[in-house]
Design an enzyme around this catalytic site. Structure first.
Site, PDB file in Angstrom:
ATOM      1  N   HIS A   1       3.943   1.628  -1.486  1.00 65.95           N
ATOM      2  CA  HIS A   1       3.671   1.971  -3.145  1.00 65.95           C
ATOM      3  C   HIS A   1       2.470   2.865  -3.887  1.00 65.95           C
ATOM      4  O   HIS A   1       2.634   3.787  -4.526  1.00 65.95           O
ATOM      5  CB  HIS A   1       4.576   0.108  -3.778  1.00 65.95           C
ATOM      6  CG  HIS A   1       5.746   0.569  -2.985  1.00 65.95           C
ATOM      7  ND1 HIS A   1       5.667  -1.016  -3.238  1.00 65.95           N
ATOM      8  CD2 HIS A   1       6.955   0.576  -3.178  1.00 65.95           C
ATOM      9  CE1 HIS A   1       7.031  -1.176  -2.665  1.00 65.95           C
ATOM     10  NE2 HIS A   1       7.417  -0.370  -3.061  1.00 65.95           N
TER      11      HIS A   1
ATOM     12  N   GLU B   1       0.896  -1.081   0.139  1.00 67.56           N
ATOM     13  CA  GLU B   1      -0.136   0.252   0.834  1.00 67.56           C
ATOM     14  C   GLU B   1       0.906   1.376  -0.278  1.00 67.56           C
ATOM     15  O   GLU B   1       0.409   2.382  -0.542  1.00 67.56           O
ATOM     16  CB  GLU B   1      -0.825  -0.084   1.625  1.00 67.56           C
ATOM     17  CG  GLU B   1      -2.085  -0.815   1.020  1.00 67.56           C
ATOM     18  CD  GLU B   1      -2.787  -0.430  -0.305  1.00 67.56           C
ATOM     19  OE1 GLU B   1      -3.602   0.852  -0.290  1.00 67.56           O
ATOM     20  OE2 GLU B   1      -3.249  -1.247  -0.850  1.00 67.56           O
TER      21      GLU B   1
HETATM   22  P1  AMP Z   1      11.088   0.732  -2.841  1.00 70.21           P
HETATM   23  O1  AMP Z   1      10.824  -0.006  -3.174  1.00 70.21           O
HETATM   24  O2  AMP Z   1      11.599  -0.338  -1.143  1.00 70.21           O
HETATM   25  O3  AMP Z   1      12.221   1.137  -3.662  1.00 70.21           O
HETATM   26  O4  AMP Z   1      10.284   2.082  -2.523  1.00 70.21           O
HETATM   27  C1  AMP Z   1      10.027   2.133  -3.956  1.00 70.21           C
HETATM   28  C2  AMP Z   1       9.371   3.735  -3.715  1.00 70.21           C
HETATM   29  O5  AMP Z   1       8.118   3.463  -2.395  1.00 70.21           O
HETATM   30  C3  AMP Z   1      10.334   4.323  -2.870  1.00 70.21           C
HETATM   31  O6  AMP Z   1      10.037   5.893  -3.444  1.00 70.21           O
HETATM   32  C4  AMP Z   1       9.993   4.268  -1.027  1.00 70.21           C
HETATM   33  O7  AMP Z   1      10.054   5.226  -0.276  1.00 70.21           O
HETATM   34  C5  AMP Z   1       8.075   3.834  -1.094  1.00 70.21           C
HETATM   35  N1  AMP Z   1       7.788   3.711  -0.218  1.00 70.21           N
HETATM   36  C6  AMP Z   1       8.417   2.672   0.422  1.00 70.21           C
HETATM   37  N2  AMP Z   1       7.602   1.922   1.627  1.00 70.21           N
HETATM   38  C7  AMP Z   1       6.698   3.112   1.521  1.00 70.21           C
HETATM   39  C8  AMP Z   1       5.831   3.583   2.686  1.00 70.21           C
HETATM   40  N3  AMP Z   1       5.790   2.278   3.602  1.00 70.21           N
HETATM   41  N4  AMP Z   1       5.525   4.292   2.530  1.00 70.21           N
HETATM   42  C9  AMP Z   1       4.925   5.228   1.262  1.00 70.21           C
HETATM   43  N5  AMP Z   1       6.146   4.941   1.104  1.00 70.21           N
HETATM   44  C10 AMP Z   1       7.231   3.782   0.532  1.00 70.21           C
END
Ligand code: AMP
Length: 290
Positions: A25, A23
């Site tokens: 993402h 959620e």
């Molecule tokens: P990742 O797939 O972990 O590289 O994350 C992709 C994007 O989703 C990055 O900009 C993260 O900061 C964002 N993201 C990851 N977890 C969360 C979360 N719990 N709430 C909001 N954004 C998130």
């Protein structure tokens, strides 16, 4: 991707991810969908941002599920390139932000990680050419480093940061939460507990001494035997420079390991009388008008 992009008109929004979507993402995807004519989501587990001893091979991957979720959100294009398309043989176009913004916190504990992030994000920006790109405050340092990279490279992209989405018990959503055993999942609640303690100290008790906040947070975390602290920092909201006195909007930034799983999280600390950061003001406005 290049052909798809060439056929796109209007405002293009990009949400870069490593897949295994949750959620958090999807909140970025929904904002992009609301603000942009075309939405591109990249799904790429970026080898360049993992250290040699880190979890690149084990990182959870489920592209079929991700595609289903993104289709349901009305995403126009999912860009899921094989590694050699992003890093062709002989690749040597590293994009790096230097200075204290990248040498501290994650930069200190994960050498090369932030350089891997800026390199892949710059490359995605050049391929997708979005007008807007969406990132989560969950990775606060990454967001600030990407903003700096865009400035330094002069890229025509507006970088939007959005609030952390949490489980009902306060744990920040993360693809890595899947690694936690039931006991570790319970122990991980020390993270939101620590953030809440720091917020209470600053916002309710009027504590301004950053060392006192760090000490109280450290003591709380040490009560959880499964937790190993990487860092606890009280830092300026934009600069991430360590503070001694919380006399302006700040972040408490935490990184710790629970078993083999590394968790990071942060909370905004706004002392009474300080002007809240623009991002928070905008959020409050949005809530008021909703
Ligand atoms: P990742 O797939 O972990 O590289 O994350 C992709 C994007 O989703 C990055 O900009 C993260 O900061 C964002 N993201 C990851 N977890 C969360 C979360 N719990 N709430 C909001 N954004 C998130």
């Amino acid at each position: 991707m290049a052909a798809e992009r060439a056929a796109m008109q209007g405002r293009v929004g990009l949400v870069p991810t490593m897949g295994s979507l949750h959620e958090g993402h999807l909140s970025l995807v929904r904002r992009a969908r609301a603000e942009c004519d075309r939405v591109v989501v990249s799904v790429f587990v970026n080898p360049a941002q993992f250290g040699p001893q880190e979890d690149f091979a084990a990182y959870p991957r489920d592209l079929d599920r991700d595609l289903r979720l993104l289709e349901a959100e009305g995403v126009d294009v999912v860009f899921a390139p094989p590694p050699e398309e992003i890093y062709p043989p002989g690749f040597d176009e590293w994009v790096e932000v230097s200075g204290p913004l990248t040498s501290t916190l994650e930069g200190a504990f994960r050498p090369g990680h932030l350089r891997g992030v800026t390199t892949v994000v710059a490359r995605l920006f050049r391929i997708v050419r979005p007008q807007r790109a969406y990132f989560g405050e969950k990775d606060a340092q990454q967001l600030r480093v990407v903003r700096r990279m865009v400035e330094e490279q002069g890229l025509p992209v507006e970088v939007i940061g959005l609030p952390t989405v949490r489980e009902p018990d306060g744990l920040a959503m993360s693809s890595r939460n899947a690694y936690l055993s039931p006991e570790e999942r319970q122990a991980a609640l020390v993270v939101p507990g620590a953030l809440a303690l720091a917020r209470r100290m600053v916002e309710e008790e009027g504590v301004r001494d950053a060392a006192a906040i760090r000490c109280a947070v450290e003591e709380l975390i040490r009560n959880e035997p499964r937790a190993r602290i990487d860092y606890i920092a009280v830092a300026g909201y934009e600069t991430l420079a360590e503070l001694t006195v919380v006399d302006r909007p700040a972040l408490l930034l935490l990184a710790m390991r629970i078993g083999a799983t590394r968790l990071i999280d942060n909370a905004m600390l706004v002392p009474a009388g300080a002007e809240p950061p623009a991002a928070l003001r905008e959020r409050t406005e949005r809530r008021r008008t909703a």
